[in-house]
Design a protein around this motif. Structure first.
Motif, PDB file in Angstrom:
ATOM      1  N   LEU A 147       0.840  -1.206   0.000  1.00  0.00           N
ATOM      2  CA  LEU A 147       0.000   0.000   0.000  1.00  0.00           C
ATOM      3  C   LEU A 147       0.874   1.256   0.000  1.00  0.00           C
ATOM      4  O   LEU A 147       0.584   2.234  -0.693  1.00  0.00           O
ATOM      5  N   LEU A 148       1.977   1.227   0.789  1.00  0.00           N
ATOM      6  CA  LEU A 148       2.870   2.386   0.809  1.00  0.00           C
ATOM      7  C   LEU A 148       3.584   2.545  -0.529  1.00  0.00           C
ATOM      8  O   LEU A 148       3.894   3.655  -0.958  1.00  0.00           O
ATOM      9  N   LYS A 149       3.826   1.426  -1.198  1.00  0.00           N
ATOM     10  CA  LYS A 149       4.528   1.460  -2.488  1.00  0.00           C
ATOM     11  C   LYS A 149       3.642   2.022  -3.600  1.00  0.00           C
ATOM     12  O   LYS A 149       4.096   2.805  -4.418  1.00  0.00           O
ATOM     13  N   VAL A 150       2.369   1.568  -3.626  1.00  0.00           N
ATOM     14  CA  VAL A 150       1.449   2.024  -4.690  1.00  0.00           C
ATOM     15  C   VAL A 150       0.216   2.642  -4.060  1.00  0.00           C
ATOM     16  O   VAL A 150      -0.832   2.019  -4.007  1.00  0.00           O
ATOM     17  N   PRO A 151       0.302   3.874  -3.560  1.00  0.00           N
ATOM     18  CA  PRO A 151      -0.858   4.450  -2.863  1.00  0.00           C
ATOM     19  C   PRO A 151      -2.035   4.698  -3.800  1.00  0.00           C
ATOM     20  O   PRO A 151      -3.167   4.823  -3.336  1.00  0.00           O
ATOM     21  N   SER A 152      -1.809   4.704  -5.125  1.00  0.00           N
ATOM     22  CA  SER A 152      -2.919   5.025  -6.030  1.00  0.00           C
ATOM     23  C   SER A 152      -3.986   3.937  -6.014  1.00  0.00           C
ATOM     24  O   SER A 152      -5.148   4.211  -6.303  1.00  0.00           O
ATOM     25  N   GLU A 153      -3.598   2.701  -5.686  1.00  0.00           N
ATOM     26  CA  GLU A 153      -4.584   1.624  -5.658  1.00  0.00           C
ATOM     27  C   GLU A 153      -5.042   1.326  -4.234  1.00  0.00           C
ATOM     28  O   GLU A 153      -5.282   0.164  -3.881  1.00  0.00           O
ATOM     29  N   TRP A 154      -5.182   2.381  -3.416  1.00  0.00           N
ATOM     30  CA  TRP A 154      -5.423   2.147  -1.992  1.00  0.00           C
ATOM     31  C   TRP A 154      -6.743   1.432  -1.737  1.00  0.00           C
ATOM     32  O   TRP A 154      -6.841   0.627  -0.811  1.00  0.00           O
ATOM     33  N   SER A 155      -7.762   1.693  -2.564  1.00  0.00           N
ATOM     34  CA  SER A 155      -9.062   1.127  -2.221  1.00  0.00           C
ATOM     35  C   SER A 155      -9.046  -0.389  -2.336  1.00  0.00           C
ATOM     36  O   SER A 155      -9.555  -1.103  -1.469  1.00  0.00           O
ATOM     37  N   LEU A 156      -8.421  -0.897  -3.417  1.00  0.00           N
ATOM     38  CA  LEU A 156      -8.361  -2.353  -3.598  1.00  0.00           C
ATOM     39  C   LEU A 156      -7.528  -3.003  -2.492  1.00  0.00           C
ATOM     40  O   LEU A 156      -7.918  -4.020  -1.902  1.00  0.00           O
ATOM     41  N   LEU A 157      -6.362  -2.388  -2.187  1.00  0.00           N
ATOM     42  CA  LEU A 157      -5.501  -2.996  -1.172  1.00  0.00           C
ATOM     43  C   LEU A 157      -6.126  -2.928   0.206  1.00  0.00           C
ATOM     44  O   LEU A 157      -5.984  -3.860   1.007  1.00  0.00           O
ATOM     45  N   LEU A 158      -6.862  -1.824   0.482  1.00  0.00           N
ATOM     46  CA  LEU A 158      -7.524  -1.720   1.788  1.00  0.00           C
ATOM     47  C   LEU A 158      -8.587  -2.800   1.921  1.00  0.00           C
ATOM     48  O   LEU A 158      -8.712  -3.459   2.965  1.00  0.00           O
ATOM     49  N   LEU A 159      -9.339  -3.020   0.829  1.00  0.00           N
ATOM     50  CA  LEU A 159     -10.338  -4.096   0.839  1.00  0.00           C
ATOM     51  C   LEU A 159      -9.662  -5.441   1.074  1.00  0.00           C
ATOM     52  O   LEU A 159     -10.157  -6.280   1.841  1.00  0.00           O
ATOM     53  N   ALA A 160      -8.492  -5.637   0.430  1.00  0.00           N
ATOM     54  CA  ALA A 160      -7.758  -6.884   0.627  1.00  0.00           C
ATOM     55  C   ALA A 160      -7.368  -7.046   2.087  1.00  0.00           C
ATOM     56  O   ALA A 160      -7.520  -8.133   2.661  1.00  0.00           O
TER      57      ALA A 160
END
Lengths: 128, 83, 98
Positions: free
Chosen positions: C53-66
Motif C-alpha cells: 500500500l505504501l509502495k502504490v498508494p494510487s490503488e489504496w481502495s483495492l488494497l484496503l479491501l484486501a
C-alpha cells in the motif's frame, strides 16, 4: 433507525465504495440504494455505547496482535491450555461475534467453542 | 522485487510439503488454508510489480471468497466424522 | 524514505511467514499450529499488504479491501477450524474411555 441499522448501512456503503473505487455522486447514490435495498436482519437494538467500545477495542487489538506475535517469536511458547471466559451479560449476536473475533485475532488465544450458557472456551499458548 | 517473490515461493513450499506428507485431515486443511492465503498475497505482489490491476482484482476476490469454501468443507468433514 | 519503510514491512511479513509456517511440519496439535499460522497468515500477510500500500498508494481502495477481508476471513476461518477440529478430538477422547 437505531444504531445497528446505521452501522450496517455504513458497513455496506464502505464495502461498495472500496469495491467500485469511484467516489462520484452517482456511484454514491447507487451504493446507498443497494445498501438500503439489501435485506436487513431484524436484531435486538444495540446501544451506541457498546458499538463504540467494541470499535475502540478493534483499533487497540491490531498493535496488541503484533506485540504478541513478537513476544511469541522471542520466547518459545510451548505450553498449551484451555480456559473458560464468561460472556458479558446482555450481548447481542453481533457483539458476541465481535468478541470472538477479537479473541481469535490475537495470536496467543483462539476461541474453540461458544456455549449458549454464557461462556467461551479459549485455547491459549504460554511460555514455559 | 524478484528476491521477495523467490522468498515467498520458498515459504509456499512448506505448507505444500506438509499437505503431501501428513495424513490427518485437519493438518491437511490447515496446510491448504495457508496455501490459499499465501498464493493470493503472491498474486497481489505480482500485480504490483507488473502494474497490472486485473490480476490484483482476481487476488482480492480469491481472498474474500476462497476461504468461505474451506469453512464449508471443514463443517462438512465434521458432520461426516460424527455420522 | 517511504521505499525503505515499505520494503521493511514486506520483509517483516516474509519473516513472519517463515516463522509461523515452519511449525506446520512438526508434530504438534492442530490448535498449536493454528496459533503460529495466525501469526504468519494474518499478521504477516497484513504487513506485506501495508508495505504494498505504501509502495502504490494510487490503488489504496483495492488494497484496503484486501487487508480488511484478509483480517476478517482468516480469523473467522481460524475459529471455525479450531471449533471443528477440537470437537472432533474430544469425541475421539471419549471414545477411548469407552
Amino acid at each position: 433507525m437505531d444504531a445497528n441499522t446505521i452501522f450496517n448501512l455504513i458497513l455496506r456503503l464502505t464495502i461498495w465504495l472500496l469495491l467500485t473505487n469511484n467516489f462520484g455522486l452517482l456511484n454514491l447514490a447507487i451504493g446507498l440504494a443497494i445498501a438500503l435495498l439489501l435485506p436487513q436482519s431484524r436484531t435486538a437494538p444495540v446501544k451506541i455505547k457498546d458499538w463504540l467500545q467494541v470499535s475502540w477495542k478493534i483499533i487497540k487489538a491490531i498493535p496488541q496482535a503484533y506485540i504478541e506475535a513478537i513476544q511469541m517469536m522471542l520466547r518459545p511458547h510451548n505450553q498449551e491450555d484451555f480456559v473458560r471466559e464468561t460472556v458479558k451479560a446482555e450481548r447481542t449476536p453481533g457483539l458476541i461475534f465481535l468478541d470472538i473475533f477479537l479473541i481469535t485475532f490475537t495470536p496467543k488465544t483462539i476461541v474453540t467453542k461458544y456455549d449458549k450458557q454464557g461462556w467461551y472456551e479459549v485455547h491459549r499458548v504460554k511460555p514455559k | 522485487m524478484d528476491s521477495i517473490l523467490i522468498a515467498m515461493i520458498l515459504a509456499l513450499l512448506i505448507p505444500i510439503y506438509e499437505a503431501w506428507q501428513d495424513d490427518d485431515i485437519w493438518q491437511t486443511i490447515l496446510a491448504f488454508t495457508s496455501i490459499a492465503t499465501k498464493t493470493s498475497i503472491m498474486m497481489l505482489v505480482i500485480s504490483v510489480s507488473r502494474d497490472d490491476w486485473s490480476i490484483g482484482v482476481v487476488a482480492v476476490i480469491i481472498l474474500s471468497v476462497g476461504n468461505a469454501g474451506l469453512m464449508l468443507m471443514a463443517h462438512l468433514i465434521k458432520r461426516i466424522n460424527e455420522a | 524514505m517511504i521505499d525503505i519503510l515499505s520494503y521493511g514491512l514486506i520483509i517483516l511479513g516474509i519473516i513472519f511467514w517463515f516463522w509461523g509456517t515452519l511449525p506446520l511440519i512438526g508434530n504438534r496439535s492442530v490448535l498449536f499450529k493454528l496459533h503460529s499460522l495466525s501469526v504468519a497468515d494474518t499478521l504477516g500477510s497484513m504487513a506485506i499488504l501495508v508495505g504494498l500500500l505504501l509502495k502504490v498508494p494510487s490503488e489504496w481502495s483495492l488494497l484496503l479491501l484486501a487487508i480488511i477481508t484478509l483480517a476478517i476471513w482468516n480469523t473467522v476461518l481460524g475459529y471455525v477450524i479450531a471449533y471443528c477440529a477440537s470437537d472432533n478430538s474430544q469425541l475421539a477422547n471419549t471414545n477411548k474411555h469407552d
